[in-house]
Scaffold this motif. Structure first.
Motif, mmCIF file in Angstrom:
data_model
loop_
_atom_site.group_PDB
_atom_site.id
_atom_site.type_symbol
_atom_site.label_atom_id
_atom_site.label_comp_id
_atom_site.label_asym_id
_atom_site.label_seq_id
_atom_site.Cartn_x
_atom_site.Cartn_y
_atom_site.Cartn_z
ATOM 1 N N SER A 126 0.632 -1.243 -0.025
ATOM 2 C CA SER A 126 0.081 0.100 0.099
ATOM 3 C C SER A 126 0.752 1.218 0.136
ATOM 4 C CB SER A 126 -0.845 -0.012 1.225
ATOM 5 O OG SER A 126 -1.579 1.437 1.471
ATOM 6 N N ARG B 105 -0.709 4.155 1.000
ATOM 7 C CA ARG B 105 -1.449 5.045 1.720
ATOM 8 C C ARG B 105 -0.297 5.349 3.054
ATOM 9 N NH1 ARG B 105 -7.102 2.713 3.327
ATOM 10 N NH2 ARG B 105 -7.377 4.950 4.252
ATOM 11 N N ARG C 25 -2.645 9.585 8.854
ATOM 12 C CA ARG C 25 -3.646 9.776 8.105
ATOM 13 C C ARG C 25 -4.432 11.198 8.406
ATOM 14 N NH1 ARG C 25 -5.842 3.654 6.769
ATOM 15 N NH2 ARG C 25 -3.595 3.102 5.845
ATOM 16 N N ASN D 90 -5.110 2.963 -3.160
ATOM 17 C CA ASN D 90 -4.350 4.070 -3.008
ATOM 18 C C ASN D 90 -4.955 5.166 -3.304
ATOM 19 O OD1 ASN D 90 -1.856 2.488 -2.606
ATOM 20 N ND2 ASN D 90 -1.481 2.297 -4.606
ATOM 21 N N ASN E 174 -7.180 9.072 -1.006
ATOM 22 C CA ASN E 174 -6.090 10.032 -0.856
ATOM 23 C C ASN E 174 -6.516 11.286 -0.552
ATOM 24 O OD1 ASN E 174 -4.126 12.074 -2.982
ATOM 25 N ND2 ASN E 174 -3.113 10.246 -1.624
ATOM 26 N N ASP F 182 -6.840 10.932 3.386
ATOM 27 C CA ASP F 182 -5.614 10.540 3.984
ATOM 28 C C ASP F 182 -4.683 11.761 3.918
ATOM 29 O OD1 ASP F 182 -6.369 7.698 4.068
ATOM 30 O OD2 ASP F 182 -5.122 7.204 2.525
ATOM 31 N N THR F 183 -4.826 12.684 3.066
ATOM 32 C CA THR F 183 -3.743 13.551 2.815
ATOM 33 C C THR F 183 -3.864 15.001 2.733
ATOM 34 O OG1 THR F 183 -3.451 13.299 0.613
ATOM 35 C CG2 THR F 183 -2.405 11.893 1.835
#
Length: 476
Positions: free
Chosen positions: A31, A33, A39, A68, A72, A75-76
């Motif tokens: 991954s 991630r 996260r 992924n 996103n 997560d980011t």
């Protein structure tokens, strides 16, 4: 790797520590991630959706890329805090730490169908809708904003712009779609949840200002207050004629300074964005009436949508050299028009995806076919694949976004499958989407962290899983 003027922060996903998820740990595709503790926001509903959809994907690499890309944004890019005790979500575009009204709306769209079942996720939507309203009230002509509403821009390319830069504004390029996307997000959230909470008096004030700005930019009584000049060796970074744009004749369409690519318009009436404005205004009317019982706001939005729709019917079309009638890309009201398409949405080829036209509309079908042909100067075909680009990065550069939108817009299984295969094979082994890649060599790409494209890819996979799951079975 090609570097654009957006020079900041190219590289991996925010330098995050990478770890394998259980679903992929036994494979050669760990991954990409961030580790769970790194996260920015985690949604149980999104995690369940990743598992549900991943189970339908037979192709190992496509499954890896979906896992992924789909989360996103959460997560980011999400920074969830509070302002005056209420949620505030600042959603950056990826490698540039600012909020674009367009990008932030599009980045959160793939999660709308999950919001009803996930209260914390609804808080992110509450926070983003509120942040967008506050941003519009700072300056409805701006496309990008700082996290600190009192801060001056720190974007290197914006520091010397000759325009009315206000505190909190990161970049001040007038783009119709910057006001349309928050309308679309609000409508999508309302339709998914029937939650009235985000649609307070401040939201309504921002909506009224958005409509008023559209009316001013019809320029029936002169050029209006907006102008923009930038010192640059690229003509698409500034507006001609003292920053007011090329001449036009008032016909009821809305003037646009810049395209969704942030590139300057040639002719001031950008037809995809005007079509998007009609749709977004009608969606705004639905929210104003349904969530607030605000008949006046709904009527104002509908009246403007009707006026722009009439102008589009009269001035928005053109004929190609073969005589076929299509939507123009830009016109000036004097009878001049250009045909092209740009991968950034709203685009001519993305009108079906946005709901601006019926998917089976013959005029749009002809327009889309022309956009995916040599009739479009920004249609590129190389050793890697074919697709649509635009002036922003340059010739030979295909945007994955064009392939994703084509897949989302098509009802042809062969076309959808071809888009999926191309997207799988042009990630340069990174597991993510990019802004562009070279038509002959996908290893030459721009923007390794571009959350809008990642989310849009995830949206495509969810759509295919829900509508044509057989296309995901087996290896592409």
């Amino acid at each position: 790797m090609i570097v654009t003027r957006r020079e900041a922060i190219l590289g991996g996903v925010a330098g995050a520590t990478l770890t394998a998820t259980p679903a992929l740990s036994a494979t050669s595709l760990p991954s990409k991630r961030p580790a769970v503790g790194a996260r920015r926001f985690t949604s149980r509903a999104v995690e369940r959706e990743i598992a549900r959809v991943s189970a339908k994907i037979g192709d190992p690499k496509l499954r890896w890329m979906f896992a992924n890309c789909y989360p996103n944004t959460l997560d980011t890019t999400v920074r969830l805090t509070t302002v005056d005790g209420a949620p505030d979500a600042f959603v950056i575009t990826g490698d540039i730490p600012c909020l674009w009204l367009r990008d932030s709306s599009a980045q959160m769209t793939p999660y709308l169908h999950l919001a009803r079942e996930d209260a914390p996720l609804r808080q992110v939507f509450h926070g983003l809708i509120a942040r967008q309203a506050r941003s519009i009230l700072i300056d409805p002509y701006a496309n990008a904003f700082m996290e600190d509403p009192t801060a001056k821009t720190d974007l290197s390319w914006s520091l010397s712009d000759k325009t009315d830069m206000k505190p909190g504004v990161a970049e001040r390029k007038w783009e119709i779609d910057s006001l349309c996307y928050p309308m679309r997000l609000a409508h999508g959230y309302w339709q998914a949840t029937r939650d009235r909470a985000p649609f307070d008096a401040r939201w309504a004030e921002a909506a009224r200002l958005s409509i008023a700005t559209f009316r001013v930019q019809q320029r029936k009584d002169g050029p209006g207050p907006y102008s923009f000049l930038r010192k640059s060796d690229r003509n698409i970074e500034t507006m001609p004629l003292d920053g007011y744009g090329n001449p036009s004749r008032p016909v009821g369409l809305i003037h646009c300074g810049f395209r969704p690519s942030d590139d300057a318009c040639l002719y001031p009436f950008l037809i995809p964005s005007n079509l998007f404005a009609v749709t977004a205004l009608r969606e705004l009317a639905v929210v104003a009436q349904g969530a607030r019982g605000d008949a006046a706001l709904a009527q104002d939005a509908t009246a403007l949508a009707d006026e722009v729709a009439r102008a589009l019917a009269e001035h928005g079309r053109m004929r190609l050299r073969d005589g076929s009638e299509v939507w123009a890309y830009e016109v000036d009201g004097f009878g001049n028009a250009i045909f092209m398409d740009d991968a950034n949405v709203p685009s001519l080829s993305g009108l079906g995806y946005l709901g601006c036209v019926p998917a089976n509309d013959p005029l749009w079908q002809r327009t889309q076919a022309a956009a995916w042909s040599p009739a479009n100067p920004y249609f590129f075909r190389g050793k890697a694949c074919e697709g649509i680009g635009g002036p922003h990065v340059g010739l030979r550069q295909i945007w994955p976004m064009s392939l994703i939108v084509r897949g989302l817009s098509s009802d042809d299984p062969a076309t959808i499958r071809a888009c999926l295969k191309t997207l799988r094979d042009t990630d340069a082994g990174t597991g993510f989407m990019h802004e562009t890649f070279d038509q002959d060599d996908p290893a030459q790409f721009t923007r390794s962290w571009f959350a809008w494209a990642n989310g849009l890819f995830g949206e495509l996979i969810v759509h295919v899983a829900n509508t044509r799951p057989a296309l995901l079975e087996g290896t592409l």
